[in-house]
Design a protein around this motif. Structure first.
Motif, PDB file in Angstrom:
ATOM      1  N   PRO A 180      -1.117  -8.186   5.656  1.00  0.00           N
ATOM      2  CA  PRO A 180      -0.446  -8.946   4.632  1.00  0.00           C
ATOM      3  C   PRO A 180      -0.700  -8.445   3.210  1.00  0.00           C
ATOM      4  N   ILE A 181      -0.771  -7.124   3.030  1.00  0.00           N
ATOM      5  CA  ILE A 181      -0.939  -6.614   1.657  1.00  0.00           C
ATOM      6  C   ILE A 181       0.097  -5.533   1.391  1.00  0.00           C
ATOM      7  N   PHE A 182       0.894  -5.742   0.345  1.00  0.00           N
ATOM      8  CA  PHE A 182       1.852  -4.711  -0.062  1.00  0.00           C
ATOM      9  C   PHE A 182       1.035  -3.603  -0.740  1.00  0.00           C
ATOM     10  N   SER A 183       0.356  -3.945  -1.823  1.00  0.00           N
ATOM     11  CA  SER A 183      -0.605  -3.023  -2.432  1.00  0.00           C
ATOM     12  C   SER A 183      -1.538  -3.812  -3.345  1.00  0.00           C
ATOM     13  N   ASN A 233       5.767  -7.147   1.766  1.00  0.00           N
ATOM     14  CA  ASN A 233       5.307  -7.825   2.973  1.00  0.00           C
ATOM     15  C   ASN A 233       3.889  -8.366   2.835  1.00  0.00           C
ATOM     16  N   GLY A 234       3.505  -8.731   1.615  1.00  0.00           N
ATOM     17  CA  GLY A 234       2.175  -9.291   1.414  1.00  0.00           C
ATOM     18  C   GLY A 234       1.841  -9.322  -0.062  1.00  0.00           C
ATOM     19  N   ASP A 260       8.136 -14.953   2.761  1.00  0.00           N
ATOM     20  CA  ASP A 260       8.119 -16.338   2.270  1.00  0.00           C
ATOM     21  C   ASP A 260       6.854 -17.055   2.724  1.00  0.00           C
ATOM     22  N   SER A 261       5.789 -16.830   1.979  1.00  0.00           N
ATOM     23  CA  SER A 261       4.545 -17.522   2.291  1.00  0.00           C
ATOM     24  C   SER A 261       3.759 -17.724   1.002  1.00  0.00           C
ATOM     25  N   PRO A 262       3.281 -18.970   0.759  1.00  0.00           N
ATOM     26  CA  PRO A 262       2.487 -19.199  -0.446  1.00  0.00           C
ATOM     27  C   PRO A 262       1.142 -18.474  -0.394  1.00  0.00           C
ATOM     28  N   LYS A 263       0.798 -17.906   0.790  1.00  0.00           N
ATOM     29  CA  LYS A 263      -0.462 -17.135   0.897  1.00  0.00           C
ATOM     30  C   LYS A 263      -0.361 -15.835   0.092  1.00  0.00           C
ATOM     31  N   TYR A 264       0.867 -15.342  -0.049  1.00  0.00           N
ATOM     32  CA  TYR A 264       1.055 -14.052  -0.719  1.00  0.00           C
ATOM     33  C   TYR A 264       1.429 -14.269  -2.176  1.00  0.00           C
ATOM     34  N   SER A 265       0.811 -13.481  -3.019  1.00  0.00           N
ATOM     35  CA  SER A 265       1.160 -13.638  -4.434  1.00  0.00           C
ATOM     36  C   SER A 265       1.400 -12.281  -5.085  1.00  0.00           C
TER      37      SER A 265
END
Ligand code: CO8
Length: 243
Positions: free
Chosen positions: A43-46, A88-89, A109-114
């Motif tokens: 779940p990490i884009f960068s 994607n994250g 679409d997840s509030p976990k990701y910012s």
């Protein structure tokens, strides 16, 4: 193009160099009209710039690193291709900058990701061209507030301020990016490319004109003892968060 640099896809000198070379190759490949930028690391884009590249190194290293960051930005923001970010994250700082350079952003679409430019939270300052890129997407007022506060936006809030264009369920990020790409590629290349360049060139020229001065600024800023201390404290905070 899928970024892969475990554990958090931070933008090291090596990744940035490979990224720019890869982008350059695609740019001159007439068969390639569009690119979806994403990460293999849900779940990490960068995680943004690799902080270890900015800590305890020589002035020469800082200069080489910053030149590579500039090069990535110049190539990505100035690309003729259609570039879609499949976010994607989480995507702080330099990761957010990369997404903002793209033509369209689709986020899980997840509030976990910012996502956001959180530099001030590290005690450092986003340079003018990071600011220009964000202003280009969300306007001055939101940029000023976001940059001063070093604000990270959970995905729903990011959509609300226009930092991303679309939220979709996590497992639909890549397929939606492909659908959006098809829509963008239906426009004749030459007309779309001239339009993109007309809008982005003045922003690009500002950095091109003062590239060396920008490198010198970065090197003297990052070499300061107080800034080095802030970065080390921030890294320690990240470590402690895990315990
Ligand atoms: N660089 C280097 N290492 C990092 C980074 C990073 N950006 N981010 C995380 N790491 C490391 C952590 O320290 C940790 O290391 P270790 O395992 O040795 O303790 C490891 O990666 C895993 O990190 P987490 O446990 O925190 O992983 P999570 O999956 O829980 O969280 C996040 C992932 C959300 C990415 C989280 O790590 C995070 O928020 N990281 C910080 C990201 C950040 O603040 N980046 C800003 C970088 S600065 C930048 O991009 C622009 C600078 C502009 C310069 C201007 C100067 C003038």
């Amino acid at each position: 193009m899928k970024m892969k640099n475990p554990p958090v896809n931070s933008l090291s000198l090596e990744l940035l160099t490979e990224f720019s070379i890869g982008l350059e190759k695609l740019e001159i490949d007439r068969g390639c009209r569009g690119l979806i930028l994403t990460s293999v690391r849900d779940p990490i884009f960068s995680a943004g710039l690799d902080i270890t590249e900015m800590c305890g190194k020589s002035a020469e290293h800082y200069a080489a690193f910053w030149r590579a960051v500039q090069e990535m930005w110049l190539k990505l923001f100035g690309s003729n291709m259609v570039i879609i970010a499949a976010v994607n994250g989480s995507s702080p700082a330099g990761g957010c900058l990369m997404a903002l350079c793209c033509d369209y952003r689709i986020m899980a679409d997840s509030p976990k990701y910012s996502i956001g430019l959180n530099e001030t939270q590290l005690g450092i300052v986003a340079p003018f061209w990071f600011k220009d890129t964000m202003t280009h997407i969300v306007g001055s007022r939101v940029t000023e507030q976001s940059l001063q506060l070093g604000q990270m936006y959970p995905a729903p809030a990011a959509l609300k301020i226009g930092l991303v264009d679309q939220l979709v369920p996590e497992d639909k990020v890549q397929s939606t990016a492909a659908t959006v790409m098809a829509q963008w590629l239906s426009v004749p290349d030459h007309a779309r490319q001239i339009t993109k360049s007309m809008i982005r060139k003045p922003i690009i020229d500002r950095l091109v004109k003062q590239r060396e001065a920008d490198i010198n600024n970065f090197v003297s800023f990052i070499s300061k003892e107080s800034i080095q201390k802030s970065l080390l404290v921030y890294m320690e905070r990240l470590r402690q968060k895990k315990q």
